[in-house]
Design a protein around this motif. Structure first.
Motif, PDB file in Angstrom:
ATOM      1  N   ILE A   6     -93.798 -45.713  29.470  1.00 25.16           N
ATOM      2  CA  ILE A   6     -92.804 -46.234  28.498  1.00 25.16           C
ATOM      3  C   ILE A   6     -92.155 -47.338  29.238  1.00 25.16           C
ATOM      4  CG2 ILE A   6     -90.477 -45.562  27.268  1.00 25.16           C
ATOM      5  CD1 ILE A   6     -91.762 -42.785  27.125  1.00 25.16           C
ATOM      6  N   ILE A   7     -92.102 -48.427  28.339  1.00 27.20           N
ATOM      7  CA  ILE A   7     -91.014 -49.574  28.889  1.00 27.20           C
ATOM      8  C   ILE A   7     -89.793 -49.723  27.843  1.00 27.20           C
ATOM      9  CG2 ILE A   7     -91.038 -52.112  29.001  1.00 27.20           C
ATOM     10  CD1 ILE A   7     -94.097 -52.061  29.412  1.00 27.20           C
ATOM     11  N   VAL A   8     -88.794 -49.649  28.440  1.00 27.95           N
ATOM     12  CA  VAL A   8     -87.557 -49.509  27.824  1.00 27.95           C
ATOM     13  C   VAL A   8     -86.987 -51.037  27.807  1.00 27.95           C
ATOM     14  CG1 VAL A   8     -85.234 -48.268  27.523  1.00 27.95           C
ATOM     15  CG2 VAL A   8     -87.242 -47.085  28.309  1.00 27.95           C
ATOM     16  N   GLY A   9     -86.778 -51.525  26.856  1.00 18.31           N
ATOM     17  CA  GLY A   9     -86.451 -52.890  26.573  1.00 18.31           C
ATOM     18  C   GLY A   9     -84.831 -52.791  26.800  1.00 18.31           C
ATOM     19  N   SER A  10     -84.081 -53.929  26.818  1.00 15.47           N
ATOM     20  CA  SER A  10     -82.705 -53.624  27.448  1.00 15.47           C
ATOM     21  C   SER A  10     -81.545 -53.545  26.239  1.00 15.47           C
ATOM     22  CB  SER A  10     -82.500 -55.278  28.054  1.00 15.47           C
ATOM     23  OG  SER A  10     -82.445 -56.429  27.241  1.00 15.47           O
ATOM     24  N   PHE A  11     -81.978 -54.043  25.142  1.00 15.96           N
ATOM     25  CA  PHE A  11     -81.315 -54.214  23.691  1.00 15.96           C
ATOM     26  C   PHE A  11     -80.011 -54.998  24.343  1.00 15.96           C
ATOM     27  CE2 PHE A  11     -83.087 -50.051  23.666  1.00 15.96           C
ATOM     28  CZ  PHE A  11     -83.547 -49.851  22.425  1.00 15.96           C
ATOM     29  N   ALA A  12     -80.161 -55.875  25.067  1.00 14.37           N
ATOM     30  CA  ALA A  12     -79.195 -56.810  25.319  1.00 14.37           C
ATOM     31  C   ALA A  12     -78.874 -57.815  24.348  1.00 14.37           C
ATOM     32  CB  ALA A  12     -79.565 -57.548  26.806  1.00 14.37           C
ATOM     33  N   TYR A  13     -79.748 -58.201  23.721  1.00 12.14           N
ATOM     34  CA  TYR A  13     -79.693 -59.179  22.532  1.00 12.14           C
ATOM     35  C   TYR A  13     -78.877 -58.879  21.311  1.00 12.14           C
ATOM     36  CZ  TYR A  13     -82.280 -63.059  24.731  1.00 12.14           C
ATOM     37  OH  TYR A  13     -82.650 -64.106  25.478  1.00 12.14           O
ATOM     38  N   LEU A  77     -76.080 -61.856  28.577  1.00 13.23           N
ATOM     39  CA  LEU A  77     -76.386 -61.890  29.833  1.00 13.23           C
ATOM     40  C   LEU A  77     -75.696 -60.919  31.055  1.00 13.23           C
ATOM     41  CD1 LEU A  77     -75.524 -65.807  30.272  1.00 13.23           C
ATOM     42  CD2 LEU A  77     -77.721 -64.780  30.539  1.00 13.23           C
ATOM     43  N   GLU A  78     -74.475 -60.248  30.299  1.00 14.48           N
ATOM     44  CA  GLU A  78     -73.999 -59.120  31.059  1.00 14.48           C
ATOM     45  C   GLU A  78     -74.885 -58.009  31.010  1.00 14.48           C
ATOM     46  OE1 GLU A  78     -70.177 -58.241  29.280  1.00 14.48           O
ATOM     47  OE2 GLU A  78     -69.229 -59.612  30.332  1.00 14.48           O
ATOM     48  N   GLN A  79     -75.392 -57.683  29.786  1.00 17.18           N
ATOM     49  CA  GLN A  79     -76.060 -56.486  29.648  1.00 17.18           C
ATOM     50  C   GLN A  79     -77.696 -56.728  30.270  1.00 17.18           C
ATOM     51  OE1 GLN A  79     -74.005 -54.912  25.446  1.00 17.18           O
ATOM     52  NE2 GLN A  79     -76.018 -55.496  25.470  1.00 17.18           N
ATOM     53  N   LEU A  80     -78.073 -58.148  30.340  1.00 17.22           N
ATOM     54  CA  LEU A  80     -79.311 -58.129  31.290  1.00 17.22           C
ATOM     55  C   LEU A  80     -79.013 -57.962  32.496  1.00 17.22           C
ATOM     56  CD1 LEU A  80     -80.781 -61.353  29.509  1.00 17.22           C
ATOM     57  CD2 LEU A  80     -81.856 -59.114  29.496  1.00 17.22           C
TER      58      LEU A  80
END
Length: 144
Positions: A6-13, A77-80
């Protein structure tokens, strides 16, 4: 389903509204921990950095005013950066597309990785870049 990986994306965007970096940290932690209940082979994904000037400023983009776009990309950027820090805290491997996607000044994403049609999503080159980072990180021989 019983996935091998499982690769969990960041949802940063897509930051929470109102934006709360700590809420992202906590919710992302919960999501990763839930994924670990399904398979021990969980990876966190820090996607490519956004462009800051001109973010979404195209006919196919969101067409925000420059101040709103700048503010939103700051949240991204903060969330990444959360993903990178959280991977260390949780001892979960991270697929880091973010750091090598930064421009030479380290302030925003490299333009060639961003789709010029909307100035938000990855370009074809950007998708290939992320895919290459995934391939470099996955430890297929450890997955059974």
């Amino acid at each position: 389903m019983k996935p091998d990986i499982i690769i969990v994306g960041s949802f940063a965007y897509n930051p929470f509204s109102p934006h709360d970096r700590n809420q992202h940290w906590l919710q992302y932690t919960r999501l990763v921990q839930e994924a670990q209940k399904t398979t021990p082979h969980v990876y966190m994904l820090a996607e490519i950095a956004p462009v800051r000037s001109g973010f979404g400023l195209t006919p196919n983009g969101v067409a925000w005013d420059p101040q709103s776009a700048w503010s939103h990309t700051g949240k991204i950027l903060e969330q990444l950066q959360n993903v990178l820090s959280l991977s260390q805290t949780l001892h979960i491997p991270v697929i880091d597309s973010y750091t090598p996607s930064l421009n030479e000044a380290g302030t925003e994403g490299k333009r060639e990785l961003i789709n010029s049609a909307d100035n938000i999503h990855p370009s074809v080159v950007g998708h290939e870049f992320i895919a290459q980072k995934i391939v470099e990180k996955l430890q297929f021989e450890d997955i059974k």
